[in-house]
Motif scaffolding. Structure first.
Motif, mmCIF file in Angstrom:
data_model
loop_
_atom_site.group_PDB
_atom_site.id
_atom_site.type_symbol
_atom_site.label_atom_id
_atom_site.label_comp_id
_atom_site.label_asym_id
_atom_site.label_seq_id
_atom_site.Cartn_x
_atom_site.Cartn_y
_atom_site.Cartn_z
ATOM 1 N N VAL A 231 18.940 -19.439 -21.135
ATOM 2 C CA VAL A 231 20.276 -19.929 -21.537
ATOM 3 C C VAL A 231 20.449 -19.749 -23.045
ATOM 4 O O VAL A 231 21.527 -19.367 -23.515
ATOM 5 C CB VAL A 231 20.460 -21.412 -21.137
ATOM 6 N N VAL A 232 19.369 -19.998 -23.772
ATOM 7 C CA VAL A 232 19.428 -19.827 -25.233
ATOM 8 C C VAL A 232 19.806 -18.384 -25.554
ATOM 9 O O VAL A 232 20.658 -18.123 -26.411
ATOM 10 C CB VAL A 232 18.071 -20.199 -25.880
ATOM 11 N N ARG A 233 19.211 -17.444 -24.827
ATOM 12 C CA ARG A 233 19.515 -16.031 -25.090
ATOM 13 C C ARG A 233 20.994 -15.723 -24.817
ATOM 14 O O ARG A 233 21.649 -15.010 -25.592
ATOM 15 C CB ARG A 233 18.623 -15.134 -24.215
ATOM 16 N N ALA A 234 21.488 -16.272 -23.709
ATOM 17 C CA ALA A 234 22.903 -16.035 -23.377
ATOM 18 C C ALA A 234 23.810 -16.581 -24.480
ATOM 19 O O ALA A 234 24.773 -15.934 -24.888
ATOM 20 C CB ALA A 234 23.231 -16.691 -22.036
ATOM 21 N N PHE A 235 23.483 -17.760 -24.969
ATOM 22 C CA PHE A 235 24.290 -18.346 -26.041
ATOM 23 C C PHE A 235 24.158 -17.543 -27.330
ATOM 24 O O PHE A 235 25.110 -17.445 -28.109
ATOM 25 C CB PHE A 235 23.881 -19.812 -26.275
ATOM 26 N N GLU A 236 22.962 -16.974 -27.558
ATOM 27 C CA GLU A 236 22.782 -16.179 -28.784
ATOM 28 C C GLU A 236 23.600 -14.893 -28.730
ATOM 29 O O GLU A 236 24.111 -14.422 -29.753
ATOM 30 C CB GLU A 236 21.298 -15.900 -29.020
ATOM 31 N N MET A 237 23.748 -14.334 -27.520
ATOM 32 C CA MET A 237 24.615 -13.152 -27.379
ATOM 33 C C MET A 237 26.059 -13.521 -27.720
ATOM 34 O O MET A 237 26.768 -12.797 -28.415
ATOM 35 C CB MET A 237 24.554 -12.625 -25.934
ATOM 36 N N TRP A 238 26.461 -14.653 -27.205
ATOM 37 C CA TRP A 238 27.825 -15.144 -27.442
ATOM 38 C C TRP A 238 28.012 -15.430 -28.936
ATOM 39 O O TRP A 238 29.022 -15.069 -29.543
ATOM 40 C CB TRP A 238 28.023 -16.402 -26.586
ATOM 41 N N LYS A 239 26.965 -16.050 -29.508
ATOM 42 C CA LYS A 239 27.041 -16.439 -30.931
ATOM 43 C C LYS A 239 27.156 -15.210 -31.837
ATOM 44 O O LYS A 239 27.876 -15.223 -32.839
ATOM 45 C CB LYS A 239 25.794 -17.250 -31.300
ATOM 46 N N GLU A 240 26.442 -14.155 -31.454
ATOM 47 C CA GLU A 240 26.486 -12.930 -32.264
ATOM 48 C C GLU A 240 27.945 -12.453 -32.415
ATOM 49 O O GLU A 240 28.382 -12.057 -33.495
ATOM 50 C CB GLU A 240 25.634 -11.846 -31.598
ATOM 51 N N LEU A 241 28.681 -12.537 -31.302
ATOM 52 C CA LEU A 241 30.086 -12.105 -31.328
ATOM 53 C C LEU A 241 30.938 -13.025 -32.197
ATOM 54 O O LEU A 241 31.812 -12.565 -32.928
ATOM 55 C CB LEU A 241 30.659 -12.070 -29.907
ATOM 56 N N VAL A 242 30.640 -14.315 -32.099
ATOM 57 C CA VAL A 242 31.410 -15.277 -32.910
ATOM 58 C C VAL A 242 31.100 -15.051 -34.394
ATOM 59 O O VAL A 242 32.012 -14.974 -35.230
ATOM 60 C CB VAL A 242 31.068 -16.734 -32.513
ATOM 61 N N ASP A 243 29.798 -14.918 -34.691
ATOM 62 C CA ASP A 243 29.377 -14.753 -36.093
ATOM 63 C C ASP A 243 29.989 -13.504 -36.726
ATOM 64 O O ASP A 243 30.303 -13.484 -37.912
ATOM 65 C CB ASP A 243 27.843 -14.660 -36.182
ATOM 66 N N LYS A 244 30.126 -12.462 -35.917
ATOM 67 C CA LYS A 244 30.662 -11.211 -36.457
ATOM 68 C C LYS A 244 32.196 -11.229 -36.548
ATOM 69 O O LYS A 244 32.801 -10.229 -36.923
ATOM 70 C CB LYS A 244 30.206 -10.031 -35.602
#
Lengths: 289, 426
Positions: free
Chosen positions: B228-241
């Motif tokens: 789940v952490v990985r899935a959120f990190e993928m999502w976060k990458e998009l938000v951060d960018k």
């Protein structure tokens, strides 16, 4: 038929209706709050005070309670004081007073749903009048998504509700001002009191009964607010504008916890009752002294 | 004189009575009224009005009386009616955890006999059939199947010189190029919380796979697991960018869709009900916009499609259960399923419905779903409602505090455990 018989006959129907729609559901709600009913099943268990004990450890309940307290605070501070000021200003025979009174009272004729929708437009982040006005005034750094920001969502909703409530406060104070004795004001003025002194020492004490009504209505309206929150934020984002009524709705109807939702409703009732009783007792004690 | 009047009155009475008796004898048998409450209203109405009209015309022995309500009003009303012992005969519901809740509460009746009588098992795909069965019995008649994917503005993509991506890396490139061309790559309107759910559903399904995701939905896996952490990190990458539209929590799904329509944003991850906004936006499926499935992330993980299946259930306390069952059988037929799904963006669950009713995008969706090996209900239909409430809050919170994602996941896990414990105590 004697007079008593007529009274009983006239009261029988309204009393029966009152029993059906208020008294019986009230006791039913107390009973439900002591069960684990999910709001759907045919069967449920009696759990005693478990739901009430859970209320005290539920972080969402305490959060919603704090939000209600903030709501009451803002409601008591702004619409009440503003309503009083407007009433005092418009009580004089100034030009266009009726128009101003009508304009300020106008929001009261709208339901909270309409008020919520109007303010949703005002707060809209890109095209809302608030952000556009801030931009035009050079305060671009202050523009934001008022209802989507957890730091501003609650206050934004309360401001919308207060906008409507100010008109009610003004009308009540205006009615109260009609019964203020002008001879006392004239006497104070002859004695050399300044306008401020006249207001605080002569006018305000005579508005005590009106103030009791305004404060009581304000506290009750603040605690029972649901529709405007639901329309504007649904308690969000992520519970940042959640109040006890929306929490109750969420638990009872969305999370299938009717027993717990009923416990929240009864806690809300108790809170309102305690506040009103304390307030009235304080006022009455002052009266007696 | 009095006698004459009396006699005339008697004659009139006799004439009236006998007349009404004869008339009753000639009257056609009264149609059996079946009540149907549903949430197919507003922008999600589909062809429900046409379905009911057509059904009543073709089946004069029944009168299907329907009441559309908006989603939230429906949720409250149906529960009050069910517990008050006065439910409609039929009502719409969401397949998955929501129907399971009604089954557990014994508020809906099984309809295995309808499936048997009308041979419905032969009409639906395996995926849809799975959605009809709860605790070994059939309870749910599917009416419509939607699918969540990226819907994108073709002109915006053309102007940025990008094509629909197939892998995650390609997807990141597309986002970057859209951003460089001055367009916000992704529109999201998460004010109502649920539109954000697909952003956990798909990254998790594409990296951890359907089995792990099912375990998370059932509550046996944890929100703090590395998957789940990985899935959120993928999502976060998009938000951060900066690929998401600012203030996503301020908008609803339709506003986000409109941003794609106006070219303000490039795409949005949404259900195929997106197509119901064609008239409002003033564009045409396939011509002005298209869709692509969520890109592949890990090639070893089998692909899965996400979406809801909406349908009809029979109330346990239905007043006209037999007539209602007949109606259910008829609703599964090609005619009603065709009528309801025209213009809805959805696929008709009945496999015999002609493909002629679909637009070019629906045909593409159908083709994709025929190939994709797994189907999953979206988050709020896959996990028990009290847990879904915790998770949906977490998604909205993440859009506001992406850096806080580990704490959000820890809080979500804590909330899930509490919700499940309370559920077990019932």
């Amino acid at each position: 038929m004697d007079k008593k018989g007529v009274v009983v006959q006239f009261l029988a129907l309204p009393f029966a209706v009152y029993m059906m729609v208020i008294i019986i559901p009230f006791f039913q709600s107390i009973y439900l709050s002591m069960t684990d009913w999910d709001g759907l099943s045919h069967f449920y268990n009696f759990v005693g005070l478990r739901n009430y004990l859970q209320v005290f450890v539920d972080p969402n309940f305490s959060k919603a309670l704090i939000h209600n307290a903030i709501w009451v605070g803002i409601y008591l501070l702004f619409p009440t004081i503003l309503g009083l000021l407007l009433a005092v200003m418009l009580d004089k025979n100034i030009r266009g007073a009726v128009i101003f009174k009508s304009i300020i009272y106008l929001p009261m004729i709208f339901s909270f749903v309409i008020v919520g929708m109007i303010w949703n437009f005002i707060y809209e982040p890109r095209l809302g009048i608030l952000n556009l006005a801030l931009e035009a005034a050079g305060f671009e750094h202050l523009t934001q998504a008022w209802l989507a920001n957890p730091d501003t969502a609650l206050v934004s909703v309360v401001v919308a509700a207060a906008w409507q409530h100010t008109g009610l406060c003004m009308i009540l104070f205006l009615a109260g001002l009609q019964s203020v004795r002008t001879d006392l004001i004239e006497a104070a003025e002859i004695d050399g009191c300044r306008k401020r002194q006249v207001f605080f020492n002569v006018v305000l004490p005579q508005l005590k009964n009106t103030t009791i009504v305004v404060v009581s209505l304000t506290v009750i309206n603040a605690l029972k607010s649901f529709d405007i929150v639901y329309i504007m934020t649904r308690g969000g984002p992520f519970r940042s504008s959640e109040v006890l009524t929306t929490l109750m709705y969420r638990e009872a109807f969305q999370n299938y916890r009717m027993g717990y939702g009923s416990a929240i409703a009864n806690m809300l009732f108790l809170i309102v009752l305690v506040i009103i009783v304390i307030y009235f007792r304080t006022v009455m004690r002052k009266d007696e002294s | 004189m009095k006698r004459t009047v009396k006699a005339a009155l008697c004659i009139c009475m006799i004439a009236l009575l006998t007349g009404s008796v004869f008339a009753a004898g000639q009257r056609e048998p009264e149609a059996q009224q079946v009540t149907f409450f549903h949430y197919f209203s507003g922008t999600l109405a589909g062809g429900i009005e046409e379905l009911v009209t057509e059904f009543n015309q073709e089946n004069p022995e029944y009168r299907l009386s329907h009441t559309p309500l908006d989603h939230e009003a429906f949720k409250t009303s149906i529960r009050v009616m069910l517990t008050g012992g006065n439910p409609p005969d039929l009502f719409s519901y969401w397949a998955g955890a929501q129907v399971q809740f009604l089954v557990d509460a014994d508020r809906i009746a099984p309809i295995d006999d309808v499936f048997e009588m009308y041979e419905l098992d032969t009409l639906f795909s395996d995926v849809v059939l799975q959605a009809t069965e709860y605790d070994g019995e059939k309870y749910f008649l599917p009416l419509t199947q939607h699918f969540a994917a990226f819907f994108y503005n073709k002109e915006v993509f053309d102007q940025a010189g990008v094509t629909p991506p197939e892998t995650w890396d390609e997807f990141l490139d597309v986002c970057e190029q859209l951003k460089n061309s001055g367009v916000t790559p992704i529109a999201l309107g998460s004010r109502e919380r649920w539109p954000a759910q697909f952003w956990l559903d798909y990254p998790l399904l594409r990296t951890a796979g359907p089995e792990y995701r099912a375990a998370l939905m059932e509550g046996t896996a944890s929100y703090t697991d590395p998957e789940v952490v990985r899935a959120f990190e993928m999502w976060k990458e998009l938000v951060d960018k900066g690929y998401f539209v600012a203030n996503a929590n301020a908008y609803d799904w339709a506003e986000a869709a409109t941003m794609v329509g106006t070219g303000e944003a490039g795409m949005t991850l949404m259900g195929s009900w997106f197509m119901q906004l064609d008239d409002e936006i003033g564009w045409e499926a396939g011509e002005d916009y298209d869709f692509f499935p969520f890109p592949e992330v890990d090639e070893d993980v089998p692909l899965a499609a996400v979406g809801p299946i909406d349908g009809v259930v029979l109330a346990r306390d239905a007043r006209m259960p037999d007539a209602a069952k007949q109606v259910l059988g008829e609703l599964a037929a090609v005619g009603p399923q065709t009528t309801f799904n025209i213009g809805s963006g959805a696929l008709a669950p009945n496999l015999n419905v002609s493909e002629d009713i679909y637009n070019v995008l629906q045909l593409k969706v159908k083709e994709y779903l025929d190939d994709v090996p797994h189907w999953a209900f979206n988050y709020d239909l896959a996990t028990p409602p009290p847990v879904a409430d915790v998770g949906l809050d977490a998604f909205a919170r993440f859009m506001n505090q992406p850096d806080n994602y580990m704490q959000i996941l820890a809080d979500t896990e804590e909330g899930k455990v509490r919700a499940l414990e309370e559920g077990d105590e019932l």
